[in-house]
Design a protein around this motif. Structure first.
Motif, PDB file in Angstrom:
ATOM      1  N   PHE A 196       0.817  -1.210   0.000  1.00 20.61           N
ATOM      2  CA  PHE A 196       0.000   0.000   0.000  1.00 20.61           C
ATOM      3  C   PHE A 196       0.854   1.265   0.000  1.00 20.61           C
ATOM      4  CE2 PHE A 196      -2.935  -3.230   1.238  1.00 20.61           C
ATOM      5  CZ  PHE A 196      -4.149  -2.814   0.717  1.00 20.61           C
TER       6      PHE A 196
ATOM      7  N   LYS B 201      -0.261   4.866  -1.261  1.00 16.81           N
ATOM      8  CA  LYS B 201      -1.719   4.861  -1.418  1.00 16.81           C
ATOM      9  C   LYS B 201      -2.400   5.471  -0.192  1.00 16.81           C
ATOM     10  CE  LYS B 201      -1.648   0.724  -4.343  1.00 16.81           C
ATOM     11  NZ  LYS B 201      -2.127  -0.679  -4.507  1.00 16.81           N
TER      12      LYS B 201
ATOM     13  N   VAL C 124      -5.342   5.265   2.387  1.00 20.64           N
ATOM     14  CA  VAL C 124      -6.136   4.161   2.914  1.00 20.64           C
ATOM     15  C   VAL C 124      -7.024   4.662   4.053  1.00 20.64           C
ATOM     16  CG1 VAL C 124      -6.050   1.907   4.064  1.00 20.64           C
ATOM     17  CG2 VAL C 124      -4.354   2.483   2.307  1.00 20.64           C
TER      18      VAL C 124
ATOM     19  N   ALA D 258      -7.746   4.088  -1.801  1.00 20.69           N
ATOM     20  CA  ALA D 258      -7.521   2.819  -2.504  1.00 20.69           C
ATOM     21  C   ALA D 258      -8.274   1.680  -1.845  1.00 20.69           C
ATOM     22  CB  ALA D 258      -6.025   2.498  -2.520  1.00 20.69           C
ATOM     23  N   SER D 259      -8.402   1.741  -0.503  1.00 19.26           N
ATOM     24  CA  SER D 259      -9.024   0.640   0.237  1.00 19.26           C
ATOM     25  C   SER D 259      -9.621   1.171   1.528  1.00 19.26           C
ATOM     26  CB  SER D 259      -7.994  -0.446   0.588  1.00 19.26           C
ATOM     27  OG  SER D 259      -7.321  -0.922  -0.549  1.00 19.26           O
TER      28      SER D 259
ATOM     29  N   VAL E 279     -14.749   1.286  -3.560  1.00 21.31           N
ATOM     30  CA  VAL E 279     -13.515   1.070  -2.807  1.00 21.31           C
ATOM     31  C   VAL E 279     -13.554  -0.319  -2.172  1.00 21.31           C
ATOM     32  CG1 VAL E 279     -12.158   1.858  -0.825  1.00 21.31           C
ATOM     33  CG2 VAL E 279     -13.237   3.526  -2.350  1.00 21.31           C
TER      34      VAL E 279
END
Length: 467
Positions: A7, A10, A12, A67-68, A94
């Protein structure tokens, strides 16, 4: 710690800032992610901020930049209704994952050949996880144990090809781990559980199936119809399946014949290990746990001699049929983790002469499901809020007293067991109740039992239980 390098760079979203949530946030930050954490509990947010974790109300964030969503396993994903963060994530496309998924991705990225044993099931997960890790360690392996037991999975030592990972997975964690791919995946058993979170037994079983479906080898207990169907289905799909049974001779697989653990190949049997004389692995339920651990350890390359040595030296799991002390012919056993009748049944089935300490905050159904074990009870010592209703259930089926407190119950049970001339007597704390009327949790209750036992003159402590 295992840095979540997949990750890196990214953004999050992370919801749930309890102990495992904070550990997960640290792993993401260590791996280079930009983490935005939040929790419905303002105190948890404040604590995370004090530890340097970036926070913001995720309702006000632009979800197109994430991203997540990394979700705490305790937060509802589907039932009784999705948490508001889940709805926001789904509305923006997501992905929603958990800490076990982070571990799986890091293993795939950094050390895909590192042996990975993952364990699930309704009952027996913790004992099987602890046993498999103990066998590996006793054989000289570097064995890291965590997940739903002990350490959060991302706080385990960094991934390395020769490092073994033994991870207990709850259904909540599996639901958030779509890529789970253990070397050996274990599904012990399935009975109705957590249906408030999964809706139906079928949905619950499908989630559990994911762990073994993604494994190199699926090790499945086939003593219940749900698991038997899963084993058959995976085998038809071409998955290598190892069946285990605590009571059925199998044509192929591993099964228990009394205290002997047997291997079956084309209907021909041979003994591969034994449990005779191993006090920490008494009972049919522990035969199933041992069979699963043996099968998994064979899969990752251990020899039978190493496995037998590990079985014999296993100290047991704290608060789960934990042998805490002995005085003459009396064995004191801490089964505080048995917080309902189904969980208490294995201990009651494992001993012939029981001085039973039961009670606490009662669960639905009480101890009525345990009636078949009442003939084993020399006397019951009832504590907590459940004492009056448990007394009514016992009636004339077993002698009892309302002891009220755990300390009084231990004192009275020990005195009565001392005068028992029928061989081994077991003073057993297996409450079949939650602890919250008198104790913070079952661990505190079990520790109070251990202290009360060790305070008895002449008791020789039995040390070494795991976790």
């Amino acid at each position: 710690m295992i840095p979540a390098t997949s990750f890196s760079g990214k953004r999050v979203a992370l919801f749930g800032l309890g102990g495992s949530g904070v550990a997960t946030a640290r792993a993401l930050i260590e791996g280079g992610a930009d983490v935005v954490g939040w929790d419905d509990n303002p105190g948890s947010v404040t604590k995370a901020q004090a530890e340097g974790i970036g926070t913001a109300d995720l309702r006000a964030e632009d979800w197109g930049n994430f991203a997540s969503l990394v979700l705490s396993p305790g937060v509802p994903l589907t039932h009784p209704k999705p948490h508001w963060t889940v709805e926001l994530a789904r509305g923006s496309g997501v992905e929603i994952i958990g800490d076990v998924e982070l571990f799986v991705r890091e293993r795939t990225r950094q050390a895909p050949t590192a042996p990975f044993i993952a364990i699930t099931g309704t009952n027996g997960k913790s004992t099987t996880t602890a046993l498999a890790a103990h066998i590996l360690k006793s054989a000289g392996r570097d064995a890291q144990m965590g997940g739903n037991i002990g350490r959060a999975v991302m706080t385990l030592d960094p991934l390395a090809p020769d490092r073994n990972y033994v991870v207990e997975c709850s259904s909540y964690q599996i639901d958030l781990a779509p890529s789970i791919n253990p070397t050996a995946g274990i599904l012990l058993n399935l009975t109705p559980d957590h249906l408030d979170r999964h809706g139906t037994m079928q949905h619950y079983a499908l989630i559990k199936e994911r762990l073994v479906a993604g494994s190199e080898t699926a090790i499945i207990g086939v003593d219940d119809s749900w698991c038997a169907q899963i084993a058959d289905r995976l085998e038809r799909a071409g998955k290598p399946v190892v069946r285990i049974s605590k009571r059925l001779p199998l044509a192929d697989g591993y099964f228990a014949d009394g205290s002997n653990l047997m291997e079956a190949i084309d209907g021909r049997y041979s003994r591969i290990a034994f449990l005779e004389g191993i006090g920490s692995l008494r009972g049919q339920h522990n035969a199933q746990n041992a069979l699963a651990a043996v099968a998994a350890c064979l899969k990752v390359g251990l020899e039978l001699g190493e496995i037998q040595s590990g079985l014999e030296s296993f100290p047991g799991l704290a608060h789960r049929m934990e042998q805490v002390g002995r005085k003459d012919h009396i064995l004191f056993v801490n089964d505080s983790k048995a917080t309902n009748a189904d969980a208490a049944a294995p201990a009651l089935s494992s001993f012939a002469r029981i001085y039973w300490i039961a009670g606490g905050l009662p669960k639905e159904g009480g101890i009525e499901p345990l009636r078949g074990f009442f003939p084993r009870v020399a006397k019951a010592y009832l504590i907590g809020e459940a004492a009056p209703v448990f007394a009514a259930t016992l009636g004339e089926a077993a002698s009892y007293e309302i002891a009220g407190t755990l300390a009084a119950a231990v004192e009275h049970a020990a005195a009565d067991a001392a005068g028992d001339a029928c061989g081994e007597a077991v003073v057993l704390l297996s409450p079949a109740c939650a602890s919250f009327d008198q104790f913070k949790n079952f661990e505190v209750r079990g520790e109070a039992f251990r202290q009360a036992v060790n305070a008895i003159e002449g008791v020789k402590p039995i040390k070494g239980s795991m976790v």
